[in-house]
Design an enzyme around this catalytic site. Structure first.
Site, PDB file in Angstrom:
ATOM      1  CG  ASN A 104      -6.764  -0.845   1.752  1.00  0.00           C
ATOM      2  OD1 ASN A 104      -6.098  -0.520   0.778  1.00  0.00           O
ATOM      3  ND2 ASN A 104      -6.222  -1.314   2.867  1.00  0.00           N
ATOM      4  CB  CYS A 136      -0.934   0.014   1.199  1.00  0.00           C
ATOM      5  SG  CYS A 136      -1.883  -1.475   1.333  1.00  0.00           S
ATOM      6  CG  HIS A 185      -2.993   3.347   2.338  1.00  0.00           C
ATOM      7  ND1 HIS A 185      -3.675   2.974   1.202  1.00  0.00           N
ATOM      8  CD2 HIS A 185      -2.970   2.248   3.147  1.00  0.00           C
ATOM      9  CE1 HIS A 185      -4.036   1.705   1.319  1.00  0.00           C
ATOM     10  NE2 HIS A 185      -3.628   1.249   2.485  1.00  0.00           N
TER      11      HIS A 185
HETATM   12  N1  ACO Z   1     -18.789  -7.131  10.755  1.00  0.00           N
HETATM   13  C1  ACO Z   1     -19.199  -7.336  12.011  1.00  0.00           C
HETATM   14  N2  ACO Z   1     -18.383  -7.680  13.020  1.00  0.00           N
HETATM   15  C2  ACO Z   1     -17.066  -7.806  12.719  1.00  0.00           C
HETATM   16  C3  ACO Z   1     -16.559  -7.617  11.422  1.00  0.00           C
HETATM   17  C4  ACO Z   1     -17.486  -7.269  10.414  1.00  0.00           C
HETATM   18  N3  ACO Z   1     -17.112  -7.066   9.137  1.00  0.00           N
HETATM   19  N4  ACO Z   1     -15.241  -7.812  11.444  1.00  0.00           N
HETATM   20  C5  ACO Z   1     -14.895  -8.133  12.708  1.00  0.00           C
HETATM   21  N5  ACO Z   1     -16.012  -8.118  13.469  1.00  0.00           N
HETATM   22  C6  ACO Z   1     -16.118  -8.410  14.884  1.00  0.00           C
HETATM   23  C7  ACO Z   1     -15.009  -9.243  15.417  1.00  0.00           C
HETATM   24  O1  ACO Z   1     -15.240 -10.613  15.187  1.00  0.00           O
HETATM   25  C8  ACO Z   1     -15.053  -8.903  16.880  1.00  0.00           C
HETATM   26  O2  ACO Z   1     -16.076  -9.644  17.470  1.00  0.00           O
HETATM   27  P1  ACO Z   1     -15.909 -10.240  18.949  1.00  0.00           P
HETATM   28  O3  ACO Z   1     -15.718  -9.031  19.835  1.00  0.00           O
HETATM   29  O4  ACO Z   1     -17.190 -10.966  19.157  1.00  0.00           O
HETATM   30  O5  ACO Z   1     -14.697 -11.099  18.894  1.00  0.00           O
HETATM   31  C9  ACO Z   1     -15.472  -7.428  16.883  1.00  0.00           C
HETATM   32  O6  ACO Z   1     -16.051  -7.182  15.602  1.00  0.00           O
HETATM   33  C10 ACO Z   1     -14.350  -6.463  17.105  1.00  0.00           C
HETATM   34  O7  ACO Z   1     -13.260  -6.837  16.260  1.00  0.00           O
HETATM   35  P2  ACO Z   1     -11.953  -5.969  16.165  1.00  0.00           P
HETATM   36  O8  ACO Z   1     -10.963  -6.675  15.294  1.00  0.00           O
HETATM   37  O9  ACO Z   1     -11.536  -5.572  17.543  1.00  0.00           O
HETATM   38  O10 ACO Z   1     -12.510  -4.665  15.409  1.00  0.00           O
HETATM   39  P3  ACO Z   1     -11.768  -3.325  15.102  1.00  0.00           P
HETATM   40  O11 ACO Z   1     -12.484  -2.192  15.662  1.00  0.00           O
HETATM   41  O12 ACO Z   1     -10.288  -3.440  15.376  1.00  0.00           O
HETATM   42  O13 ACO Z   1     -11.935  -3.213  13.526  1.00  0.00           O
HETATM   43  C11 ACO Z   1     -10.676  -3.570  11.532  1.00  0.00           C
HETATM   44  C12 ACO Z   1     -11.436  -4.210  12.678  1.00  0.00           C
HETATM   45  C13 ACO Z   1     -11.630  -2.708  10.746  1.00  0.00           C
HETATM   46  C14 ACO Z   1     -10.104  -4.647  10.640  1.00  0.00           C
HETATM   47  C15 ACO Z   1      -9.549  -2.677  12.106  1.00  0.00           C
HETATM   48  O14 ACO Z   1      -8.794  -3.389  13.044  1.00  0.00           O
HETATM   49  C16 ACO Z   1      -8.619  -2.142  11.050  1.00  0.00           C
HETATM   50  O15 ACO Z   1      -9.008  -1.334  10.217  1.00  0.00           O
HETATM   51  N6  ACO Z   1      -7.332  -2.563  11.072  1.00  0.00           N
HETATM   52  C17 ACO Z   1      -6.378  -2.092  10.139  1.00  0.00           C
HETATM   53  C18 ACO Z   1      -6.653  -2.717   8.822  1.00  0.00           C
HETATM   54  C19 ACO Z   1      -5.773  -2.194   7.769  1.00  0.00           C
HETATM   55  O16 ACO Z   1      -5.472  -1.031   7.723  1.00  0.00           O
HETATM   56  N7  ACO Z   1      -5.342  -3.091   6.902  1.00  0.00           N
HETATM   57  C20 ACO Z   1      -4.631  -2.847   5.785  1.00  0.00           C
HETATM   58  C21 ACO Z   1      -3.437  -1.924   5.900  1.00  0.00           C
HETATM   59  S1  ACO Z   1      -2.196  -2.248   4.750  1.00  0.00           S
HETATM   60  C22 ACO Z   1      -2.940  -2.643   3.394  1.00  0.00           C
HETATM   61  O17 ACO Z   1      -3.702  -1.839   2.954  1.00  0.00           O
HETATM   62  C23 ACO Z   1      -2.733  -3.999   2.783  1.00  0.00           C
END
Ligand code: ACO
Length: 355
Positions: free
Chosen positions: A312, A111, A282
């Protein structure tokens, strides 16, 4: 210095997939996705290849710049999802877009590709155009930098934590050599070893005809697991051939990597963040941008936020967002623009330029 952005453009595939559409595939909801990421919809390539999308974006960017296809001397393509390994994605695009005089190659910095690609292209331009060099090197007066992704091909569509985040598309920028232009004011590039494989996508090798020794199934991460940090890694965790991500850890790292890169590029450019007119980050998660904005004490209004309609798009993301900023009239001649990227590798970086 010495080069300026002459034009840019983006290309999206036809199919729009809303959050409600996603909720019919995995257990999720529009409310959850919008609240946690800022994403409302994304575009998914069904018929379109990377070659199609990138060539279309380049043709539009060249038209905006008023530059002919055959005037392009260099094509750098950033992607993690090329249509083929050989020829490179850049070679396929060169042929399709009719960039008949361009030297073309691929670059993978996930990215952060846009920042690395611009750094490589502008450095090649500057060194080839330096006094006396044009006879020893290929002179590069016009360069095209294109980011293109079909992430939909490497998404695990059963993993709700990752499949809702990504989309497909292409962004292209045309650079023109201009002695008088200030162009690139500074840059900052950084790598951080991803020993815990926070972001990964395995490569598989078919060893069924391998004639030497007792060949086992070999993937990129099986090679990594033999390294010094093997004890930290769990071979069962990676879904082979699709994006694996430790969301929360990536989130934490990304917010500070983004802030660090923005600050360092400004410091090197000798200007304060307050003097930057628009920041193009990004587009991975709107919350990451908000966290970084808070850390940097910069109001959100100065950030270009495009993620809502595209998700993304990895290497395409910053160039597509830059195009949105130009189209919205947010970038004017003389403006200071700061591009910031972070992603797999881990890679991070920023580039400060004068439009
Ligand atoms: N819908 C509903 N619930 C969900 C989903 C979804 N799509 N995805 C996860 N959950 C649930 C999880 O299972 C978890 O449930 P639980 O509490 O019962 O276990 C709950 O939501 C919370 O999960 P978290 O992982 O703590 O959620 P968070 O607020 O961290 O959001 C996310 C998740 C959006 C993936 C976030 O962590 C994020 O954006 N991380 C960075 C991702 C990123 O930037 N990636 C790429 C960067 S580099 C590149 O671009 C390749």
């Amino acid at each position: 210095m010495g080069c300026r952005i002459a034009g840019c453009a983006k290309e999206l595939p036809d199919l729009t997939v809303t959050n409600d559409d996603m909720s019919r595939i995995v257990d999720t909801s529009d409310e959850w996705i919008v609240k946690r990421t800022g994403i409302h919809e994304r575009h998914i390539a069904v018929g379109e290849t990377c070659t199609d999308m990138a060539s279309a974006a380049i043709t539009k960017a060249l038209a905006n710049a008023g530059i002919q296809h055959e005037e392009v001397d260099l094509l750098v393509c950033m992607t993690i999802t090329p249509d083929t390994i050989i020829p490179s994605q850049a070679c396929l695009i060169r042929a399709r877009a009719g960039l008949s005089n361009a030297v073309a190659f691929d670059l993978n910095a996930a990215c952060t590709g846009c920042i690395y690609g611009l750094e490589v292209a502008t450095s090649m331009m500057e060194s080839s155009m330096a006094q006396g060099s044009s006879e020893q090197k290929n002179p590069i007066r016009h360069a095209v930098i294109v980011g293109v992704e079909r992430l939909s091909r490497i998404i695990d569509w059963t993993d709700r934590a990752s499949c809702v985040l990504f989309g497909d598309g292409a962004g292209a920028v045309v650079l023109e050599w201009d002695e008088k232009a200030k162009g690139i004011l500074s840059s900052f590039l950084k790598n951080t070893d991803d020993l815990d494989m926070l972001l990964s996508c395995d490569q598989h090798y078919d060893l069924s005809t391998f004639p030497f020794g007792d060949a086992q199934v070999e993937t990129g991460s099986s090679i990594m697991w033999q390294g010094p940090n093997a004890s930290h890694l769990d071979p069962e965790r990676s879904t082979c051939g699709s994006i694996g991500m430790e969301g929360q850890q990536v989130f934490k790292w990304a917010s500070s990597a983004m802030a660090e890169a923005a600050e360092e590029a400004c410091k090197r450019g000798g200007i304060s963040l307050e003097d930057v007119d628009v920041i193009i980050p990004h587009q991975a998660n709107e919350r990451i941008i908000r966290f970084a904005a808070k850390k940097l004490k910069v109001p959100m209004e100065r950030f270009q936020v495009s993620i809502g309609s595209v998700g993304n798009t990895s290497a395409s993301s910053v160039l597509m967002a830059l195009t949105d900023a130009y189209d919205a009239g947010r970038v004017n001649p003389g403006d200071k623009v700061l591009l910031v990227g972070f992603g797999g590798g881990l890679t991070s970086g920023a580039m400060l330029l004068e439009a």
